[in-house]
Write a protein that holds these residues in place. Structure first.
Motif, PDB file in Angstrom:
ATOM      1  N   THR A   1     -19.425  -8.026 -14.255  1.00 60.89           N
ATOM      2  CA  THR A   1     -19.665  -7.372 -15.539  1.00 60.89           C
ATOM      3  C   THR A   1     -20.498  -8.303 -16.400  1.00 60.89           C
ATOM      4  O   THR A   1     -20.141  -9.462 -16.612  1.00 60.89           O
ATOM      5  CB  THR A   1     -18.335  -7.045 -16.247  1.00 60.89           C
ATOM      6  OG1 THR A   1     -17.513  -8.208 -16.272  1.00 60.89           O
ATOM      7  CG2 THR A   1     -17.596  -5.945 -15.519  1.00 60.89           C
ATOM      8  N   SER A   2     -21.605  -7.798 -16.882  1.00 65.20           N
ATOM      9  CA  SER A   2     -22.538  -8.636 -17.632  1.00 65.20           C
ATOM     10  C   SER A   2     -22.087  -8.835 -19.077  1.00 65.20           C
ATOM     11  O   SER A   2     -21.461  -7.969 -19.682  1.00 65.20           O
ATOM     12  CB  SER A   2     -23.932  -8.014 -17.607  1.00 65.20           C
ATOM     13  OG  SER A   2     -23.873  -6.671 -18.059  1.00 65.20           O
TER      14      SER A   2
ATOM     15  N   LEU B   1     -29.454 -21.264 -10.806  1.00 61.20           N
ATOM     16  CA  LEU B   1     -28.902 -21.976 -11.958  1.00 61.20           C
ATOM     17  C   LEU B   1     -27.841 -21.094 -12.591  1.00 61.20           C
ATOM     18  O   LEU B   1     -28.140 -20.012 -13.112  1.00 61.20           O
ATOM     19  CB  LEU B   1     -30.000 -22.294 -12.971  1.00 61.20           C
ATOM     20  CG  LEU B   1     -29.545 -23.041 -14.227  1.00 61.20           C
ATOM     21  CD1 LEU B   1     -29.139 -24.483 -13.884  1.00 61.20           C
ATOM     22  CD2 LEU B   1     -30.636 -23.046 -15.298  1.00 61.20           C
ATOM     23  N   GLY B   2     -26.579 -21.535 -12.536  1.00 56.66           N
ATOM     24  CA  GLY B   2     -25.487 -20.784 -13.126  1.00 56.66           C
ATOM     25  C   GLY B   2     -25.165 -21.262 -14.527  1.00 56.66           C
ATOM     26  O   GLY B   2     -25.896 -22.059 -15.125  1.00 56.66           O
TER      27      GLY B   2
ATOM     28  N   PRO C   1     -24.516 -13.233 -10.910  1.00 59.18           N
ATOM     29  CA  PRO C   1     -25.249 -13.572 -12.137  1.00 59.18           C
ATOM     30  C   PRO C   1     -25.953 -14.917 -11.987  1.00 59.18           C
ATOM     31  O   PRO C   1     -25.579 -15.741 -11.152  1.00 59.18           O
ATOM     32  CB  PRO C   1     -24.141 -13.662 -13.188  1.00 59.18           C
ATOM     33  CG  PRO C   1     -22.942 -14.111 -12.406  1.00 59.18           C
ATOM     34  CD  PRO C   1     -23.069 -13.465 -11.046  1.00 59.18           C
ATOM     35  N   ALA C   2     -26.952 -15.128 -12.809  1.00 58.08           N
ATOM     36  CA  ALA C   2     -27.668 -16.408 -12.825  1.00 58.08           C
ATOM     37  C   ALA C   2     -28.423 -16.521 -14.136  1.00 58.08           C
ATOM     38  O   ALA C   2     -28.715 -15.514 -14.792  1.00 58.08           O
ATOM     39  CB  ALA C   2     -28.643 -16.499 -11.643  1.00 58.08           C
TER      40      ALA C   2
ATOM     41  N   VAL D   1     -29.348 -11.829 -10.097  1.00 63.28           N
ATOM     42  CA  VAL D   1     -30.028 -10.937 -11.034  1.00 63.28           C
ATOM     43  C   VAL D   1     -30.432 -11.716 -12.280  1.00 63.28           C
ATOM     44  O   VAL D   1     -29.583 -12.348 -12.933  1.00 63.28           O
ATOM     45  CB  VAL D   1     -29.122  -9.749 -11.417  1.00 63.28           C
ATOM     46  CG1 VAL D   1     -29.813  -8.856 -12.436  1.00 63.28           C
ATOM     47  CG2 VAL D   1     -28.769  -8.933 -10.180  1.00 63.28           C
ATOM     48  N   VAL D   2     -31.721 -11.675 -12.598  1.00 64.84           N
ATOM     49  CA  VAL D   2     -32.253 -12.386 -13.763  1.00 64.84           C
ATOM     50  C   VAL D   2     -33.360 -11.547 -14.398  1.00 64.84           C
ATOM     51  O   VAL D   2     -33.767 -10.516 -13.858  1.00 64.84           O
ATOM     52  CB  VAL D   2     -32.818 -13.779 -13.373  1.00 64.84           C
ATOM     53  CG1 VAL D   2     -31.728 -14.704 -12.861  1.00 64.84           C
ATOM     54  CG2 VAL D   2     -33.933 -13.642 -12.334  1.00 64.84           C
ATOM     55  N   PHE D   3     -33.855 -11.991 -15.536  1.00 65.89           N
ATOM     56  CA  PHE D   3     -35.042 -11.388 -16.129  1.00 65.89           C
ATOM     57  C   PHE D   3     -36.293 -11.934 -15.431  1.00 65.89           C
ATOM     58  O   PHE D   3     -36.249 -13.010 -14.821  1.00 65.89           O
ATOM     59  CB  PHE D   3     -35.096 -11.690 -17.628  1.00 65.89           C
ATOM     60  CG  PHE D   3     -34.007 -11.008 -18.422  1.00 65.89           C
ATOM     61  CD1 PHE D   3     -33.995  -9.628 -18.559  1.00 65.89           C
ATOM     62  CD2 PHE D   3     -32.998 -11.746 -19.027  1.00 65.89           C
ATOM     63  CE1 PHE D   3     -32.992  -8.987 -19.280  1.00 65.89           C
ATOM     64  CE2 PHE D   3     -31.994 -11.116 -19.750  1.00 65.89           C
ATOM     65  CZ  PHE D   3     -31.991  -9.736 -19.876  1.00 65.89           C
TER      66      PHE D   3
END
Length: 213
Positions: free
Chosen positions: A70-71, A155-156, A144-145, A178-180
């Motif tokens: 969950t983001s 990179l966490g 997530p990252a 998942v990143v921008f």
């Protein structure tokens, strides 16, 4: 990615001679600041695009069980992806944080069940926990990252939770960070700092595209 244009908005405060942990912290600060400045409308658009991109990954489209997360508000949104996966009948496993670095998982049963159960934590499902080994059930894991480079270095946030979690993934299971878009780094030009315990990922997804690493 060698020779690719470096986004002008891509922070890279890493200096020659920096030790690994200092370099990571400088990067985390810079990337978090950039995320905090992203307008809410852009985040909403990105969340919709991420759902479409990730759902189209063959390993995700074929998965019966997906490890997801969950983001938080400033992260690339996963809410729409969750709904799409559950809507097609996939079982979605979400993290549940215990005391300290305790690791656990529970089933996603709908948005109404996702609540912030302790200060500073992302929303968590309230159903029965399944144990840390539940991630072995996953056919693909979406992680997530803050950033990923083309060599698979992730990179966490700095707590080490996912580096421990990913040791429970079945061998051969794809892990997608998942990143921008501007948080994907060219390892030849701007490598992310990494330590021996860091777990690399096999792919990265952004609101714009998906690539294997």
């Amino acid at each position: 990615m060698k020779g690719a244009r470096i986004p002008t908005s891509q922070p890279y405060p890493v200096q020659a001679g920096m030790n690994t942990e200092d370099a990571k912290e400088e990067l985390r600060r810079a990337i978090r600041a950039a995320r905090n400045n992203r307008p809410a409308k852009q985040r909403a658009t990105a969340a919709s695009a991420i759902a479409d991109v990730v759902s189209a990954i063959p390993e995700v489209a074929e998965a019966g069980v997906v490890g997801l997360y969950t983001s938080r508000d400033t992260e690339p949104g996963t809410g729409e992806l969750m709904r799409q996966l559950a809507g097609r009948g996939a079982r979605v496993l979400l993290p549940v944080l215990g005391a300290g670095l305790a690791r656990d998982w529970a089933d996603y049963t709908g948005t109404d069940d996702l609540l912030v159960r302790a200060p500073g934590r992302p929303p968590e499902p309230g159903g029965p926990t399944l144990g840390q080994d539940a991630l072995k059930l996953a056919d693909v894991v979406i992680a997530p990252a803050l950033a990923v480079d083309s060599a698979g270095v992730r990179l966490g946030q700095g707590g080490g939770w996912y580096d421990r979690v990913l040791t429970h993934v079945r061998p051969g299971t794809m892990v997608v960070a998942v990143v921008f878009p501007e948080e994907v780094y060219d390892a030849a030009e701007r490598p992310l700092p990494s330590a021996r315990h860091d777990i690399r990922v096999g792919a990265v997804a952004t609101p714009a595209d998906f690539r294997r690493l």
